[in-house]
Design a protein around this motif. Structure first.
Motif, PDB file in Angstrom:
ATOM      1  N   ILE A  70       0.920  -1.371  -0.151  1.00 57.00           N
ATOM      2  CA  ILE A  70      -0.135   0.066   0.103  1.00 57.00           C
ATOM      3  C   ILE A  70       0.730   1.347   0.018  1.00 57.00           C
ATOM      4  CG2 ILE A  70      -1.590   1.634   1.547  1.00 57.00           C
ATOM      5  CD1 ILE A  70      -2.666  -1.405   2.322  1.00 57.00           C
ATOM      6  N   CYS A  71       2.080   1.130   0.894  1.00 56.89           N
ATOM      7  CA  CYS A  71       2.779   2.381   1.005  1.00 56.89           C
ATOM      8  C   CYS A  71       3.845   2.615  -0.003  1.00 56.89           C
ATOM      9  CB  CYS A  71       3.361   2.518   2.392  1.00 56.89           C
ATOM     10  SG  CYS A  71       2.258   2.456   3.770  1.00 56.89           S
ATOM     11  N   LYS A  72       4.190   1.590  -0.728  1.00 52.79           N
ATOM     12  CA  LYS A  72       5.334   1.735  -1.511  1.00 52.79           C
ATOM     13  C   LYS A  72       4.924   0.732  -2.770  1.00 52.79           C
ATOM     14  CE  LYS A  72       8.667   3.674   1.252  1.00 52.79           C
ATOM     15  NZ  LYS A  72       9.245   4.946   0.828  1.00 52.79           N
ATOM     16  N   PRO A  73       3.866   0.910  -3.601  1.00 53.57           N
ATOM     17  CA  PRO A  73       3.597  -0.044  -4.427  1.00 53.57           C
ATOM     18  C   PRO A  73       4.604  -0.147  -5.594  1.00 53.57           C
ATOM     19  CG  PRO A  73       2.322   2.060  -4.486  1.00 53.57           C
ATOM     20  CD  PRO A  73       3.125   2.199  -3.467  1.00 53.57           C
ATOM     21  N   LEU A  74       5.409   1.060  -6.050  1.00 56.68           N
ATOM     22  CA  LEU A  74       6.459   0.742  -7.144  1.00 56.68           C
ATOM     23  C   LEU A  74       7.584   0.119  -6.651  1.00 56.68           C
ATOM     24  CD1 LEU A  74       5.672   4.357  -8.586  1.00 56.68           C
ATOM     25  CD2 LEU A  74       4.962   2.342  -9.030  1.00 56.68           C
ATOM     26  N   HIS A  75       7.977   0.189  -5.459  1.00 59.94           N
ATOM     27  CA  HIS A  75       9.040  -0.592  -4.890  1.00 59.94           C
ATOM     28  C   HIS A  75       8.657  -1.891  -4.217  1.00 59.94           C
ATOM     29  CE1 HIS A  75      11.449   3.002  -5.421  1.00 59.94           C
ATOM     30  NE2 HIS A  75      10.344   3.893  -4.892  1.00 59.94           N
ATOM     31  N   TYR A  76       7.505  -2.383  -4.538  1.00 59.26           N
ATOM     32  CA  TYR A  76       6.942  -3.756  -3.831  1.00 59.26           C
ATOM     33  C   TYR A  76       8.060  -4.818  -4.074  1.00 59.26           C
ATOM     34  CZ  TYR A  76       4.129  -7.530  -2.310  1.00 59.26           C
ATOM     35  OH  TYR A  76       3.488  -8.583  -1.788  1.00 59.26           O
ATOM     36  N   LYS A  77       8.275  -4.955  -5.400  1.00 60.44           N
ATOM     37  CA  LYS A  77       9.054  -6.302  -5.903  1.00 60.44           C
ATOM     38  C   LYS A  77      10.607  -6.110  -5.561  1.00 60.44           C
ATOM     39  CE  LYS A  77       6.120  -8.546  -8.542  1.00 60.44           C
ATOM     40  NZ  LYS A  77       6.030  -9.628  -8.246  1.00 60.44           N
TER      41      LYS A  77
END
Length: 174
Positions: free
Chosen positions: A130-137
């Motif tokens: 939720i907070c860092k969707p672009l850095h999730y992976k």
């Protein structure tokens, strides 16, 4: 403090007698049937969840891996208590040996400890999603996920403590 600082009891009770539910002795058979139905539902439901997650390659996300492990822990939790309860309610044989009682308590507490660790890992997973969707992976790499999955089990093996934090040392209360 009176007496020695540690409890040196060497005698353990041979068996425990379980009373069941007071004033419901006439309903024990119905309780056994309903517990059996709920246990079967839990086993089948959790097995289906695990089977679907393992067979479908699109469900290889961390959330589904956590869900699969949580289903396995739920099976362990249910299997450590319900069969003895059904046995007591159906047969009326209400004794349990000390070793069986201790084993049952260990598996209940171990499953609870693993479940709380998994719920914490699942909360972290959702927080990152939720907070860092672009850095999730890049944050939740397979190595991090493996560590998050094994941490609750390692906690059981490496830190055997009782709930009071005494490391098994009991005080005599007098």
């Amino acid at each position: 403090m009176l007496g020695p600082p540690y409890n040196h009891t060497v005698e353990t009770p041979a068996t425990f007698f379980l009373v069941g539910i007071p004033d419901l002795q006439s309903s024990h058979l119905w309780l056994a049937v309903s517990l059996s139905a709920m246990y079967t539902t839990a086993l089948v439901g959790n097995s289906i969840i695990m089977m679907v997650i393992c067979m479908d390659s699109t469900l290889r996300e961390p959330m589904f891996c956590f869900l699969c492990i949580l289903a396995a822990v739920d099976i362990v939790m249910a299997s450590s208590v319900v069969p003895k309860m059904v046995s007591i309610f159906s047969s009326g044989h209400s004794s349990i040996s000390f070793q069986a009682c201790f084993t049952q308590m260990y598996f209940v507490h171990a499953a609870t400890a693993v479940e709380t660790g998994l719920l914490l890992a699942m909360a972290f997973d959702r927080c990152v999603a939720i907070c860092k969707p672009l850095h999730y992976k890049s944050i939740l790499t397979p190595r991090v996920m493996l560590g998050m999955n094994y941490c609750p089990a390692w906690r059981l093996l490496l830190i055997p403590r009782d709930s009071s934090g005494n490391d098994g040392q009991m005080e005599e209360v007098g």
